[in-house]
Design an enzyme around this catalytic site. Structure first.
Site, PDB file in Angstrom:
ATOM      1  N   CYS A  22      49.714  -4.194  -4.033  1.00 50.76           N
ATOM      2  CA  CYS A  22      50.667  -4.456  -5.106  1.00 50.76           C
ATOM      3  C   CYS A  22      50.618  -3.268  -6.067  1.00 50.76           C
ATOM      4  CB  CYS A  22      50.338  -5.739  -5.865  1.00 50.76           C
ATOM      5  SG  CYS A  22      50.806  -7.249  -4.987  1.00 50.76           S
ATOM      6  N   SER A  23      51.720  -3.023  -6.733  1.00 50.16           N
ATOM      7  CA  SER A  23      51.785  -1.859  -7.625  1.00 50.16           C
ATOM      8  C   SER A  23      51.065  -2.088  -8.945  1.00 50.16           C
ATOM      9  CB  SER A  23      53.243  -1.485  -7.902  1.00 50.16           C
ATOM     10  OG  SER A  23      53.891  -1.112  -6.709  1.00 50.16           O
ATOM     11  N   THR A  24      51.119  -3.317  -9.457  1.00 48.93           N
ATOM     12  CA  THR A  24      50.496  -3.615 -10.742  1.00 48.93           C
ATOM     13  C   THR A  24      49.386  -4.627 -10.576  1.00 48.93           C
ATOM     14  OG1 THR A  24      52.223  -5.274 -11.165  1.00 48.93           O
ATOM     15  CG2 THR A  24      52.560  -3.081 -12.076  1.00 48.93           C
ATOM     16  N   GLN A  29      51.099  -9.290 -10.822  1.00 53.60           N
ATOM     17  CA  GLN A  29      51.470  -9.568  -9.434  1.00 53.60           C
ATOM     18  C   GLN A  29      50.322 -10.253  -8.700  1.00 53.60           C
ATOM     19  OE1 GLN A  29      52.832  -5.427  -8.359  1.00 53.60           O
ATOM     20  NE2 GLN A  29      54.603  -6.522  -7.572  1.00 53.60           N
TER      21      GLN A  29
END
Length: 212
Positions: A22-24, A29
């Site tokens: 996940c990016s964050t 997230q």
């Protein structure tokens, strides 16, 4: 619908691994959905699931690099979609070469790429790279929307950017596990992994916490 690997030839593989990203961080997230999907796709042993919170455009990702170093010929590498591995077409091509070099079987959702013989047919190779192009394009479109939104907010005089980290907004997970770090039960890298952030971020959290 999630497809599973039922063909007998897949059951002969030595080990099945999964990769989630996940990016964050976990406050924004939830990566557990990906983990559940990876198990449904065939990576049932959670200890073989490598996961991290990093940008899909970042080249040197700790957990992805660990995974690519760990796998060996005949192993299966599963991810839910191309964008979880990377949002860079260039990096995807490099990963495909690694998969062929190590003679792996790559599963992307319901798309199965068998490189166990070190080769990849032209049709599959083209489809895989096309998926990478769309993943990168999606990322660029998101970036453009974000920049446009920021410019609009600035024009309206709004303050943008990340809020300053203070003792009052440190993640609860960090507060919970910090005593273990302080008592040397875990090191900084382990604390960072538990919190789903980088070592640099953990270093910042520790400085803020200990200062206040």
């Amino acid at each position: 619908m999630i497809k599973t690997i039922n063909d007998k030839r897949w059951k002969l593989a030595m080990t099945t691994y999964g990769y989630a990203r996940c990016s964050t961080d976990e406050n924004k997230q939830d990566i557990n959905r990906q983990k559940r999907e990876l198990k449904a796709l065939g990576c049932v042993d959670e200890k073989n699931i490598y996961w991290e919170y990093e940008s899909g455009t970042k080249v040197n990702r700790v957990e992805l690099n660990k995974l690519l170093d760990q796998v060996k010929a005949g192993d299966i590498l599963i991810t839910t979609e191309v964008s979880r591995i990377t949002r860079s077409t260039k990096q995807l091509c490099e990963i495909i070469e690694k998969v062929k070099e190590k003679q792996l079987k790559l599963v992307i959702g319901g798309f199965i790429v068998d490189c166990s013989k070190g080769e990849l047919d032209a049709m599959t190779d083209g489809m895989l790279k096309m998926m990478g192009v769309f993943a990168e394009m999606e990322r660029n479109m998101i970036s453009e929307r974000v920049k446009s939104g920021m410019a609009n907010a600035l024009a309206k005089g709004k303050c943008i950017g990340r809020p300053t980290t203070t003792i009052n907004n440190l993640p609860p997970n960090f507060i919970k596990h910090y005593p273990k770090y302080r008592s040397n039960q875990i090191n900084k890298s382990e604390l960072a992994k538990i919190c789903g952030v980088s070592r640099q971020t953990i270093h910042k959290y520790i400085n803020v916490y200990e200062k206040d």
